[in-house]
Design a protein around this motif. Structure first.
Motif, PDB file in Angstrom:
ATOM      1  N   MET A 258       4.019   6.717  -0.409  1.00 27.89           N
ATOM      2  CA  MET A 258       4.303   6.395   0.990  1.00 27.89           C
ATOM      3  C   MET A 258       5.412   7.282   1.543  1.00 27.89           C
ATOM      4  O   MET A 258       5.350   7.714   2.694  1.00 27.89           O
ATOM      5  CB  MET A 258       4.688   4.914   1.121  1.00 27.89           C
ATOM      6  N   HIS A 259       6.429   7.549   0.724  1.00 28.75           N
ATOM      7  CA  HIS A 259       7.551   8.376   1.170  1.00 28.75           C
ATOM      8  C   HIS A 259       7.073   9.783   1.534  1.00 28.75           C
ATOM      9  O   HIS A 259       7.610  10.404   2.463  1.00 28.75           O
ATOM     10  CB  HIS A 259       8.597   8.458   0.056  1.00 28.75           C
ATOM     11  N   ILE A 260       6.066  10.268   0.845  1.00 29.56           N
ATOM     12  CA  ILE A 260       5.544  11.609   1.110  1.00 29.56           C
ATOM     13  C   ILE A 260       4.595  11.615   2.306  1.00 29.56           C
ATOM     14  O   ILE A 260       4.654  12.500   3.164  1.00 29.56           O
ATOM     15  CB  ILE A 260       4.821  12.159  -0.141  1.00 29.56           C
ATOM     16  N   ALA A 261       3.709  10.625   2.380  1.00 32.12           N
ATOM     17  CA  ALA A 261       2.636  10.654   3.381  1.00 32.12           C
ATOM     18  C   ALA A 261       3.013  10.042   4.722  1.00 32.12           C
ATOM     19  O   ALA A 261       2.492  10.465   5.760  1.00 32.12           O
ATOM     20  CB  ALA A 261       1.401   9.935   2.827  1.00 32.12           C
ATOM     21  N   ALA A 262       3.904   9.048   4.756  1.00 32.41           N
ATOM     22  CA  ALA A 262       4.214   8.344   6.006  1.00 32.41           C
ATOM     23  C   ALA A 262       4.780   9.252   7.098  1.00 32.41           C
ATOM     24  O   ALA A 262       4.403   9.106   8.271  1.00 32.41           O
ATOM     25  CB  ALA A 262       5.166   7.179   5.740  1.00 32.41           C
ATOM     26  N   PRO A 263       5.690  10.193   6.801  1.00 34.24           N
ATOM     27  CA  PRO A 263       6.201  11.055   7.876  1.00 34.24           C
ATOM     28  C   PRO A 263       5.122  11.925   8.517  1.00 34.24           C
ATOM     29  O   PRO A 263       5.270  12.333   9.678  1.00 34.24           O
ATOM     30  CB  PRO A 263       7.245  11.925   7.156  1.00 34.24           C
TER      31      PRO A 263
ATOM     32  N   PRO B  48      -3.268  19.053   1.563  1.00 29.87           N
ATOM     33  CA  PRO B  48      -3.947  18.445   0.406  1.00 29.87           C
ATOM     34  C   PRO B  48      -3.060  17.478  -0.380  1.00 29.87           C
ATOM     35  O   PRO B  48      -3.555  16.478  -0.908  1.00 29.87           O
ATOM     36  CB  PRO B  48      -4.335  19.657  -0.450  1.00 29.87           C
ATOM     37  N   TRP B  49      -1.768  17.753  -0.478  1.00 25.27           N
ATOM     38  CA  TRP B  49      -0.859  16.879  -1.222  1.00 25.27           C
ATOM     39  C   TRP B  49      -0.767  15.515  -0.555  1.00 25.27           C
ATOM     40  O   TRP B  49      -0.790  14.482  -1.221  1.00 25.27           O
ATOM     41  CB  TRP B  49       0.506  17.535  -1.317  1.00 25.27           C
TER      42      TRP B  49
ATOM     43  N   MET C 181      -3.066  14.172   1.383  1.00 27.02           N
ATOM     44  CA  MET C 181      -4.360  13.514   1.207  1.00 27.02           C
ATOM     45  C   MET C 181      -4.485  12.908  -0.186  1.00 27.02           C
ATOM     46  O   MET C 181      -5.052  11.820  -0.357  1.00 27.02           O
ATOM     47  CB  MET C 181      -5.496  14.509   1.454  1.00 27.02           C
ATOM     48  N   LEU C 182      -3.948  13.594  -1.180  1.00 27.68           N
ATOM     49  CA  LEU C 182      -3.958  13.042  -2.540  1.00 27.68           C
ATOM     50  C   LEU C 182      -3.122  11.768  -2.615  1.00 27.68           C
ATOM     51  O   LEU C 182      -3.476  10.815  -3.314  1.00 27.68           O
ATOM     52  CB  LEU C 182      -3.431  14.085  -3.537  1.00 27.68           C
ATOM     53  N   CYS C 183      -2.004  11.752  -1.892  1.00 30.04           N
ATOM     54  CA  CYS C 183      -1.163  10.552  -1.859  1.00 30.04           C
ATOM     55  C   CYS C 183      -1.908   9.380  -1.225  1.00 30.04           C
ATOM     56  O   CYS C 183      -1.801   8.236  -1.689  1.00 30.04           O
ATOM     57  CB  CYS C 183       0.129  10.831  -1.079  1.00 30.04           C
ATOM     58  N   VAL C 184      -2.675   9.658  -0.162  1.00 31.35           N
ATOM     59  CA  VAL C 184      -3.456   8.606   0.491  1.00 31.35           C
ATOM     60  C   VAL C 184      -4.512   8.065  -0.467  1.00 31.35           C
ATOM     61  O   VAL C 184      -4.709   6.851  -0.584  1.00 31.35           O
ATOM     62  CB  VAL C 184      -4.122   9.141   1.771  1.00 31.35           C
ATOM     63  N   LEU C 185      -5.217   8.959  -1.160  1.00 25.69           N
ATOM     64  CA  LEU C 185      -6.222   8.530  -2.131  1.00 25.69           C
ATOM     65  C   LEU C 185      -5.587   7.709  -3.246  1.00 25.69           C
ATOM     66  O   LEU C 185      -6.149   6.707  -3.689  1.00 25.69           O
ATOM     67  CB  LEU C 185      -6.940   9.752  -2.718  1.00 25.69           C
ATOM     68  N   ALA C 186      -4.410   8.141  -3.699  1.00 22.84           N
ATOM     69  CA  ALA C 186      -3.717   7.402  -4.758  1.00 22.84           C
ATOM     70  C   ALA C 186      -3.328   6.006  -4.288  1.00 22.84           C
ATOM     71  O   ALA C 186      -3.473   5.028  -5.026  1.00 22.84           O
ATOM     72  CB  ALA C 186      -2.476   8.185  -5.210  1.00 22.84           C
ATOM     73  N   LEU C 187      -2.847   5.903  -3.036  1.00 20.42           N
ATOM     74  CA  LEU C 187      -2.468   4.601  -2.495  1.00 20.42           C
ATOM     75  C   LEU C 187      -3.675   3.680  -2.375  1.00 20.42           C
ATOM     76  O   LEU C 187      -3.611   2.495  -2.714  1.00 20.42           O
ATOM     77  CB  LEU C 187      -1.818   4.763  -1.125  1.00 20.42           C
ATOM     78  N   GLY C 188      -4.795   4.218  -1.886  1.00 18.85           N
ATOM     79  CA  GLY C 188      -5.968   3.390  -1.656  1.00 18.85           C
ATOM     80  C   GLY C 188      -6.711   3.017  -2.920  1.00 18.85           C
ATOM     81  O   GLY C 188      -7.017   1.841  -3.155  1.00 18.85           O
ATOM     82  N   ILE C 189      -6.981   4.003  -3.760  1.00 25.84           N
ATOM     83  CA  ILE C 189      -7.816   3.765  -4.943  1.00 25.84           C
ATOM     84  C   ILE C 189      -6.990   3.270  -6.127  1.00 25.84           C
ATOM     85  O   ILE C 189      -7.343   2.275  -6.776  1.00 25.84           O
ATOM     86  CB  ILE C 189      -8.581   5.047  -5.312  1.00 25.84           C
ATOM     87  N   ALA C 190      -5.883   3.948  -6.413  1.00 22.74           N
ATOM     88  CA  ALA C 190      -5.083   3.576  -7.587  1.00 22.74           C
ATOM     89  C   ALA C 190      -4.218   2.349  -7.311  1.00 22.74           C
ATOM     90  O   ALA C 190      -4.282   1.349  -8.031  1.00 22.74           O
ATOM     91  CB  ALA C 190      -4.212   4.749  -8.019  1.00 22.74           C
ATOM     92  N   CYS C 191      -3.398   2.410  -6.241  1.00 20.17           N
ATOM     93  CA  CYS C 191      -2.415   1.345  -5.988  1.00 20.17           C
ATOM     94  C   CYS C 191      -3.023   0.086  -5.384  1.00 20.17           C
ATOM     95  O   CYS C 191      -2.460  -1.008  -5.534  1.00 20.17           O
ATOM     96  CB  CYS C 191      -1.311   1.865  -5.062  1.00 20.17           C
ATOM     97  N   SER C 192      -4.161   0.210  -4.690  1.00 26.32           N
ATOM     98  CA  SER C 192      -4.770  -0.959  -4.057  1.00 26.32           C
ATOM     99  C   SER C 192      -6.096  -1.358  -4.697  1.00 26.32           C
ATOM    100  O   SER C 192      -6.595  -2.429  -4.415  1.00 26.32           O
ATOM    101  CB  SER C 192      -5.007  -0.692  -2.560  1.00 26.32           C
ATOM    102  N   GLY C 193      -6.678  -0.516  -5.522  1.00 28.98           N
ATOM    103  CA  GLY C 193      -7.940  -0.829  -6.166  1.00 28.98           C
ATOM    104  C   GLY C 193      -7.808  -1.017  -7.661  1.00 28.98           C
ATOM    105  O   GLY C 193      -7.935  -2.128  -8.196  1.00 28.98           O
ATOM    106  N   ILE C 194      -7.519   0.072  -8.350  1.00 34.67           N
ATOM    107  CA  ILE C 194      -7.393   0.024  -9.812  1.00 34.67           C
ATOM    108  C   ILE C 194      -6.279  -0.925 -10.236  1.00 34.67           C
ATOM    109  O   ILE C 194      -6.421  -1.674 -11.216  1.00 34.67           O
ATOM    110  CB  ILE C 194      -7.133   1.439 -10.368  1.00 34.67           C
ATOM    111  N   ALA C 195      -5.170  -0.912  -9.498  1.00 35.40           N
ATOM    112  CA  ALA C 195      -4.043  -1.780  -9.859  1.00 35.40           C
ATOM    113  C   ALA C 195      -4.435  -3.253  -9.809  1.00 35.40           C
ATOM    114  O   ALA C 195      -4.039  -4.041 -10.674  1.00 35.40           O
ATOM    115  CB  ALA C 195      -2.862  -1.522  -8.910  1.00 35.40           C
ATOM    116  N   TYR C 196      -5.214  -3.642  -8.794  1.00 35.10           N
ATOM    117  CA  TYR C 196      -5.665  -5.027  -8.713  1.00 35.10           C
ATOM    118  C   TYR C 196      -6.530  -5.390  -9.919  1.00 35.10           C
ATOM    119  O   TYR C 196      -6.414  -6.482 -10.475  1.00 35.10           O
ATOM    120  CB  TYR C 196      -6.460  -5.259  -7.426  1.00 35.10           C
ATOM    121  N   VAL C 197      -7.403  -4.473 -10.313  1.00 40.73           N
ATOM    122  CA  VAL C 197      -8.276  -4.729 -11.466  1.00 40.73           C
ATOM    123  C   VAL C 197      -7.440  -4.929 -12.727  1.00 40.73           C
ATOM    124  O   VAL C 197      -7.671  -5.856 -13.514  1.00 40.73           O
ATOM    125  CB  VAL C 197      -9.273  -3.572 -11.656  1.00 40.73           C
TER     126      VAL C 197
END
Length: 297
Positions: free
Chosen positions: A23-28, A206-207, A209-225
């Motif tokens: 979030m710190h990288i992508a939010a600004p 690209p960096w 976009m990778l942070c967004v993918l990590a937030l959505g898939i890893a932090c909000s998807g895989i982490a829940y699993v």
């Protein structure tokens, strides 16, 4: 705790600790609204795929109000607040503020559910408040313009998680996966109307976009699993010990990747908060060791 479950717990702590870095990288660049809308939509789509694979239908019509409440307090509002605060505060500090969820839970539980506060809980609350005071007021390396607003946003986000947890205790019984899946879609719907009014500040590289993918898939998807699997394997109480790992990993990622300064006062404040949370939740390393010994026998 079996070794395999311990590995899952550590991975989960690392993923959720990394969310503040992303979030710190992508939010600004994207802004809080577009970033979080992208995060929850990706998470919802990921969980939808798992729902099809695991044959777990989501009964939206029967539970839409329940999902809307969880989606607001457990996802949309805290995610937005943390994303906004991430433009002001270091990722390491945000991860520590996130660890105050049990502290808020104890306060709201005493008010809302009329839960009696034991002396241990009161001591934990005092330590937690002292830890936040040290982080905010005495670590000079962290003080920046507008920091108090960022801290207020981070603490409010943690309070939202506590409200959602208390609500879940008194709400209708819905399985954990459906709660995560339904609340993620609810958050997507709740945030969507605001998205056109808050466009990205710049074109994401690209960096980002990778942070967004990590937030959505890893932090909000895989982490829940991972979290649900831990609950099944070792129980909810042991699974929630990830609370102690998130700030540790958040501070490590902030220092290693963003080169954030972590002063001695900052470490002391974080330690006080973690000890306070341990007292409030009743966490006991000795009890875990005894439990492991009994299981081995």
């Amino acid at each position: 705790m079996p070794a395999a479950s311990l590995v899952k717990l550590i991975i989960l702590g690392a993923i959720w600790g990394g969310s503040f870095l992303f979030m710190h990288i992508a939010a600004p660049v994207l802004g809080p609204v577009l970033l979080i809308q992208s995060r929850v939509l990706l998470g919802a789509v990921f969980l939808l795929g798992l729902a099809f694979l695991w044959k777990k239908p989501l009964d939206i019509m029967a539970h839409w109000k329940h999902f809307a409440i969880l989606g607001f307090f457990n996802t949309a509002l805290p995610f937005l607040l943390f994303a906004w605060a991430s433009r002001i505060l270091p990722a390491s500090l945000l991860s520590v503020l996130n660890a105050t969820v049990p502290i808020w839970g104890a306060i709201f539980g005493a008010i809302w559910l009329r839960t009696a506060l034991s002396m241990k809980t009161v001591a934990g609350l005092a330590l937690g408040v002292a830890g936040v005071a040290i982080l905010v007021g005495f670590d000079g390396a962290r003080l920046t313009p507008g920091m108090m607003l960022g801290v207020a946003a981070g603490l409010t986000a943690a309070a939202c998680y506590a409200i959602a947890a208390l609500y879940s205790k008194v709400a209708k019984s819905v399985d954990a996966f459906s709660n995560a899946h339904g609340s993620m879609w609810a958050a997507t719907v709740l945030i969507a109307p605001a998205t056109p009014f808050f466009p990205a500040a710049a074109m994401p590289d690209p960096w980002v976009m990778l942070c967004v993918l990590a937030l959505g898939i890893a932090c909000s998807g895989i982490a829940y699993v991972l979290y649900f699997k831990l609950i099944d394997e070792v129980g909810a109480a042991s699974a929630t010990t990830v609370t102690f790992l998130v700030p540790v990993f958040g501070m490590v990622w902030g220092a290693l990747v963003l080169h954030e300064h972590i002063g001695l006062m900052g470490l002391g404040g974080a330690a006080l908060i973690i000890v306070g949370v341990a007292l409030i939740t009743g966490f006991s390393p000795a009890a875990l060791v005894r439990r492991k010994a009994v299981t081995a026998e």
